[in-house]
Design an enzyme around this catalytic site. Sequence first.
Site, PDB file in Angstrom:
ATOM      1  N   ASP A 263       5.738   9.817   3.299  1.00  0.00           N
ATOM      2  CA  ASP A 263       5.889   8.403   3.565  1.00  0.00           C
ATOM      3  C   ASP A 263       7.033   8.226   4.568  1.00  0.00           C
ATOM      4  O   ASP A 263       7.730   9.189   4.921  1.00  0.00           O
ATOM      5  CB  ASP A 263       6.131   7.622   2.252  1.00  0.00           C
ATOM      6  CG  ASP A 263       5.740   6.160   2.405  1.00  0.00           C
ATOM      7  OD1 ASP A 263       5.502   5.503   1.377  1.00  0.00           O
ATOM      8  OD2 ASP A 263       5.654   5.679   3.563  1.00  0.00           O
TER       9      ASP A 263
HETATM   10  C1  GLC Z   1       5.632   2.349   4.194  1.00  0.00           C
HETATM   11  C2  GLC Z   1       4.826   2.408   2.929  1.00  0.00           C
HETATM   12  C3  GLC Z   1       3.485   3.077   3.088  1.00  0.00           C
HETATM   13  C4  GLC Z   1       2.948   2.835   4.484  1.00  0.00           C
HETATM   14  C5  GLC Z   1       3.878   3.529   5.456  1.00  0.00           C
HETATM   15  C6  GLC Z   1       3.445   3.337   6.911  1.00  0.00           C
HETATM   16  O1  GLC Z   1       6.977   2.548   3.921  1.00  0.00           O
HETATM   17  O2  GLC Z   1       5.448   2.959   1.779  1.00  0.00           O
HETATM   18  O3  GLC Z   1       2.625   2.553   2.075  1.00  0.00           O
HETATM   19  O4  GLC Z   1       1.640   3.360   4.591  1.00  0.00           O
HETATM   20  O5  GLC Z   1       5.223   3.091   5.324  1.00  0.00           O
HETATM   21  O6  GLC Z   1       3.529   2.002   7.282  1.00  0.00           O
END
Ligand code: GLC
Length: 740
Positions: A263
């Site tokens: 993430d």
């Molecule tokens: C965010 C979220 C995740 C998302 C990613 C990209 O922090 O936790 O769900 O897909 O970043 O935007």
Amino acid sequence: MTKEKLTELINDMSLEEKICQLLQVAGNFYDKESLVTGGLDYFKVTDREKELAGSILSISGAEKLKKLQDELMEKQPHHIPQVFMLDIINGYETIYTVPLGQGASFNPELSEKLARMAAKEGAAAGIHVTFSPMADLCRDSRWGRVMESTGEDSYLNGLMAAAMVKGYQGDDIKKKGNLAACVKHFAGYGGAEGGRDYDNVELSERTLRNEYLTAYKEAIDAGVKLVMTSFNTLNQVPSTGNKWLMRDILRDEMGFDGVLISDYGALKEMIAHNIAKDEEQAAELAINAGVDMDMMSLCYVHGLKALVESGKVSEKLIDEAVERILVLKNELGLFENPYKDASVEDEERLLLCEEHRNLVREAAVESFILLENEDNILPFNKDDSQTIAFMGPYADEKRVYGSWVFPKSEEGIVSVKDGVERFKTNNKTVFCKGSQLLSYNRTFKDGTEVKYNPSLKEKLLNEAVEIAKKTDKVVLCLGEHPHFTGEAASRVSLSIPDEQMDLLRAVSKVNKNIVTLVFAGRPIELLEVKNLSKAVMFVWFPGTETGNAITDVLWGETDPKGRVPMSFPYTAAQMPCYYNRFVTGRPNDGTLNQHFVNGYIDQIDKMLYPFGYGKSYTEFEYGTVKLSGGVNGDGKQLSKEKTVIASTTVKNTGTVVGTETVQLYVSDLYGSVVRPRIQLKGFEKITLNPGETKTVSFEVSEEMFRFYNINMEYVSEPGDCRVYIGSDSDTNNYAEFEIV
Ligand code: GLC
């Protein structure tokens, strides 16, 4: 490209090139207009690293991405194509209800269609991968991200996650209009302590396996191409560096061999977690855990080369990660067609087209939960000459789409007011604002500004009360600010802001015929709303066709079909709460005047609206549960080989057509470890005409009773059990039989 060619390519890449292929950079570093879904200023990426990066997130638009692909491929030593990824979780430009609203629809087939539609729009805009479905089990609605889940039940979540994967990916991600899907957040993110986002998650391995992992597994079995790590620590080990979770469970046990992406910034956050002293150690933990893509951290770029040169990490691990990424790009057909489906013409043809609008309108109706309908105040009669006032911050608001969608324009969104003004009725309708949404100023992460004007409150209230005095009925459109739900939006209170509740309180003094529509991304405390309204309907954030869907239901063109996917408590203080709790050694009976029992002395230990609950415009009557089949044909014994058929009759005892979600629950009466009171294992949505009766049957299998037992074996256990069939998780309509 053949596998041999891929291997040749990897063998020909320099270590620097391979390491950069693992880097994912936010689109904002290539185009300032792109979306921002996390911090940026910490990310000191060089131009060279940007050029060599293997993937980019949060940028979209056919023309823009075709141009960017050309520029970057030109600069890549081996002209390796970029893969573009985006959070398309409830629509790209044609927006549908938030995922928790989809959970409320209890309609996986519909969610598959919605995902298909979103994939077509996203693919036309040049996207290749969506960061969806989110399969996190959620039991604490203080956590803002419950909106992105499909709720508190692992069985429902698994069906939904698998449906979305099939919808996004189709049967071949290379085909036009398909996206690769990414199930997230692995694992257990929804169990954050206190509902506080990013907090520690403490789960026994048995609970992790019995409840939290199952929905991810359904997505993996449906062929999801990517998995995203979660921000949380699981029993004090950050998921992104958790070798047991990622290699032993995800890859070896679950058989996932696709791309594992971190993430946003999660590698670097292992330093903040104080489990890595620096970027190099964070890189070592992550590569050993099998994380392929480093989203928005530079730990791999800064740490892997030294790790390889020092012999701490084998270059083979990097080659494996690069290979999984290039295989994904190859499966998307990007080596042959780097633009894939990017097409300005298709964008113009597909985005907000009538077919897509009709689908999201249907999805909204399927998600609406009718919680109260005293005196059958709903549906309105479009032929009478009554006056209906619409008021509240959502009565004339186009920001009705939750916090994870970023439409290019709100122009195409049908607000409640737009919908009502288009609806053909003899009723006279009037609108006023009635209240502001919040009672303070706030600037949100995307720059959205809320300006509170205290001098407005009295004026708005007085205007609303005067109107309410003169109208037959009042529809109040209240709820959460869209940014009060979603990521980094944990709350200690689940109430509707007092600014809005003061409107309800004032209007209810002069008009008792109140219908309250609640716009929110999570279960809200609704006791006072219930007490001051005749009808309450929970509409989530319905998206592009909000106004049309709401008029469809308010005037009875169709009935609301949603059911509670996540328990509505009396108060947030009851959190975490979920229907399939253990009964404990001192179960309570849902009343207050008991002693020495589980529960509270100052709050009945029940939900205001339990999992599976929801009303229709008609009434349904259930027959008793009848059993057949099984070992002897009488339904009394279930075995691995012989399933039992559980049936009941459902009758529409009302005067209008209605849709009911008939739910099947099972329970062991005892086990080698304590077992949940009941667990959802099936459901069927049926539509009955007035007076019509239908027999609904479910095939009950031994697999439905499997769990990780005292020896951590995944088995069913012989003994007495029950099957329930009812309209929600409070049903007591059951029959008993035996597992042999
Ligand atoms: C965010 C979220 C995740 C998302 C990613 C990209 O922090 O936790 O769900 O897909 O970043 O935007």
